[in-house]
Design a protein around this motif. Structure first.
Motif, PDB file in Angstrom:
ATOM      1  N   UNK A  72      20.070  61.708  44.037  1.00  0.00           N
ATOM      2  CA  UNK A  72      21.184  60.894  44.533  1.00  0.00           C
ATOM      3  C   UNK A  72      20.779  60.190  45.812  1.00  0.00           C
ATOM      4  N   UNK A  73      21.229  58.954  46.000  1.00  0.00           N
ATOM      5  CA  UNK A  73      21.068  58.271  47.284  1.00  0.00           C
ATOM      6  C   UNK A  73      22.427  57.759  47.737  1.00  0.00           C
ATOM      7  N   UNK A  74      22.522  57.463  49.025  1.00  0.00           N
ATOM      8  CA  UNK A  74      23.793  57.013  49.580  1.00  0.00           C
ATOM      9  C   UNK A  74      24.628  58.190  50.025  1.00  0.00           C
ATOM     10  N   UNK A  75      25.950  57.991  50.005  1.00  0.00           N
ATOM     11  CA  UNK A  75      26.813  59.073  50.460  1.00  0.00           C
ATOM     12  C   UNK A  75      28.171  58.973  49.790  1.00  0.00           C
ATOM     13  N   UNK A  76      28.841  60.136  49.681  1.00  0.00           N
ATOM     14  CA  UNK A  76      30.219  60.189  49.234  1.00  0.00           C
ATOM     15  C   UNK A  76      31.099  60.252  50.485  1.00  0.00           C
ATOM     16  N   UNK A  77      31.886  59.223  50.712  1.00  0.00           N
ATOM     17  CA  UNK A  77      32.724  59.184  51.908  1.00  0.00           C
ATOM     18  C   UNK A  77      33.855  60.207  51.852  1.00  0.00           C
ATOM     19  N   UNK A  78      34.196  60.657  50.661  1.00  0.00           N
ATOM     20  CA  UNK A  78      35.268  61.640  50.507  1.00  0.00           C
ATOM     21  C   UNK A  78      34.714  62.993  50.068  1.00  0.00           C
ATOM     22  N   UNK A  79      33.596  63.393  50.651  1.00  0.00           N
ATOM     23  CA  UNK A  79      32.940  64.640  50.240  1.00  0.00           C
ATOM     24  C   UNK A  79      33.849  65.847  50.428  1.00  0.00           C
TER      25      UNK A  79
END
Length: 613
Positions: free
Chosen positions: A76-83
């Motif tokens: 995975x790359x990037x990010x989940x803003x609602x982790x």
């Protein structure tokens, strides 16, 4: 952040080809200088390079969960803003989350909900999941295409990676120009989602999940804009825009890594910096934010104002930084500096670039990377709120064509008769325009003006936005800098999409955004005219473009000379040299800037040894 690669082959044992997977992974080194990992199995191999942005050591990727029916592996790359919300959903459904990394959350979510997990995640991301239970690969990309993901299918297998260079490291791929794609090489804003100029190479389109198995390839769109009546007054709309931006920027600041922000002194970047300062102040009163701007050596000379670039950024940026209390740096770039790094910008893309426009951003990110690992930018606000001059020109909007294309000559118009017959440039442009219009989410009963403005916004959210996001992503990640784009949060876009044009432009250009941010911005920013990302105004650079373009179309040693009608192209060069083009060009380019795509195409073909016949 980071880079991923992979290789699926259902007919050979990939566990014997670890050297190739390692080479593909190493091509992503610039994207992930803090860690690396590979995972091999008989028919699937994944690789990852890590950029640590959480303030803690990099976590292992790819990540594998062994099940009774087979392994399930993700990178995975990037990010989940609602982790945090995603973690709560997983735990409520019976999952056990240990370290809480985005990749672990991704795997748990997939085991619970399959690819329907995409309805639950927010942010800029791309991922690959190999499901050994069903021998299926899933590739997915965020809703607006903030993070890249390319793939190449061949009989019995599929290659994929965050950038073309990862795929190019595999012997199954040969770089060959698709001649039918010449329109998007010579004008990248025309590219349709997922389209590249290399034969067989595609991007996973934004908001899509791709499935690959023994049955072949399939695509599914998991998100799209919907149109409905807007229920709010101007004042309530502005308040809600502000609330959304505060939440989005607050989430994107949730990192222990050093933070920074681009700051031009315009409404977009200053709004982001202002809300970032506000959020940081709530967390720690003594915290600050580093901001950055670029200027050029000859900006002190008489500046030639244009409609899209009416003034120089640096004074406005410095004033905004003083007003906000940021720790500000202005990078001064010379023409020599730009020319020196253009080859690096081409390698950051692996595709034809944008010359000085790439180079100045590369230099700015290079300076930012000395202090920061993560940065915020105001890009995409013009596409969301309507900031370009063409939004306010009825005579342009009434044309049945792309409004951002201008009325000047286009490089594709000067192809040889042979290629013109193959490519059919005018027909190609009309077909692209018609395809996008057919996808516009209509609002039944909407008046003609708002219906047309809905079309214009949709057109801008296609090729033009992807050009902006591609440049930002490639130039930043080539230097190991994770740049986040708050205006690309899909919840903001979903809301503003349905705001009638009359409300968006109340108070002038981006009046809605100005109203939402008025209490935290300096008056100079609020009153400043729209000014696009800067470009150097220097005769030396223009002369270089003209010389190189002339050589490309006239010299027998040029690999591209056969593509163009030499006599007609020479007349175009003569007119550019004599400053005779009285036309509006895409992106507010000056006349010599029209030649950038040709020059960069030649340099790309030469450096990457791309087959053109």
């Amino acid at each position: 952040m980071s880079g991923l690669v992979g290789w699926i082959d259902l007919q050979r044992d990939l566990s014997r080809h670890g050297d190739v997977v390692h080479a593909m992974t190493e091509r992503m080194r610039n994207r992930g200088p803090d860690g690396k990992g590979t995972w091999l199995s008989p028919h699937a191999a994944l690789g990852h390079r890590e950029l640590a942005t959480s303030g803690v050591p990099a976590h292992e990727q790819p990540l594998c969960v062994e099940t009774n029916a087979g392994p399930v592996t993700a990178t995975h790359i990037g990010r989940f803003d609602n982790a945090d919300e995603l973690r709560r959903d997983i735990e409520s459904a019976g999952g056990i989350v240990r370290n809480g990394t985005d990749t672990e959350l991704l795997l748990h979510a997939f085991l619970l909900w399959g690819t329907d997990l995409l309805d639950r995640v927010h942010g800029g991301f791309a991922f690959a999941i190999w499901d050994g239970r069903t021998r299926q690969l899933f590739l997915a990309r965020d809703r607006l295409g903030v993070k890249p993901l390319y793939y190449f299918a061949y009989p019995g297998g599929l290659l994929f990676g965050s950038e073309p260079k990862a795929i190019m490291a595999n012997p199954h791929f040969e770089a060959r120009l698709d001649l039918h794609a010449l329109p998007i090489v010579l004008q990248p804003r025309l590219a349709m989602p997922g389209e590249t100029p290399l034969a067989g190479l595609h991007e996973v389109p934004p908001a899509h999940v791709l499935t690959y198995s023994q049955a072949g390839l399939s695509h599914r769109r998991y998100w799209e804009l919907t149109s409905h009546p807007h229920p709010h007054s101007f004042e309530k709309t502005a308040r809600h825009v502000r609330e959304l931006l505060e939440e989005i920027i607050g989430r994107q600041l949730s990192t222990a890594a050093p933070m920074g922000a681009m700051l031009s002194g315009g409404i977009d970047s200053t709004s982001v910096a202002a809300l970032a300062m506000q959020a940081l102040g709530h967390r720690a009163p003594d915290s600050d934010l580093a901001t950055y701007c670029v200027r050029f050596e000859n900006d002190a000379e008489p500046f030639v104002a244009t409609e899209l670039r009416p003034d120089v950024d640096a004074p406005y940026a410095s004033a905004a930084a003083e007003f906000l209390g940021t720790r500000h740096t202005t990078l001064s770039a010379t023409t020599h500096d730009l020319l020196e790094v253009i080859p690096e910008t081409r390698r950051a893309r692996d595709l034809p670039g944008w010359g000085q426009f790439d180079a100045s951003m590369y230099l700015l990110f290079q300076r930012m990377r000395r202090d920061c690992t993560v940065a915020l930018t105001g890009e995409a606000a013009d596409e969301v709120f309507g900031g370009y001059p063409y939004f306010f020109k009825p005579e342009v909007l009434q044309r049945n064509r792309f409004p951002w294309l201008g009325d000047g000559p286009k490089l594709v118009d000067f192809l040889s008769p042979e290629l013109t017959a193959l490519v059919k440039p005018e027909e190609d442009e009309r077909e692209r325009y018609a395809q996008l219009l057919a996808r516009v989410p209509r609002l039944p009963g909407e008046d003609a003006e708002n219906a047309r403005m809905r079309e214009v916004f949709f057109l801008g959210l296609a090729g033009p936005l992807s050009v902006i996001l591609d440049r930002k992503e490639r130039m930043s990640m080539a230097l190991g800098l994770d740049v986040r784009v708050p205006f690309c949060d899909h919840r903001l876009l979903e809301y503003v999409w349905n705001v009638p044009w009359q409300l968006k432009c109340t108070g002038g250009v981006k009046g809605l955004l100005k109203a939402a941010m008025a209490d935290v911005l300096p008056q100079a920013t609020l009153q400043r005219k729209k000014s696009a990302y800067p470009h150097v105004q220097h005769s030396e650079y223009d002369r270089m473009l003209i010389r190189q373009a002339s050589w490309i179309v006239n010299d027998s040693q040029s690999r591209l000379a056969w593509m163009f009608d030499t006599e007609r192209f020479n007349e175009l060069i003569r007119r550019i040299s004599a400053n005779e083009l009285n036309s509006e060009l895409p992106g507010g380019s000056n006349q010599a800037g029209l030649l950038i795509q040709l020059v960069e195409m030649h340099n790309w073909v030469d450096e990457y040894q791309v087959s053109v016949r």
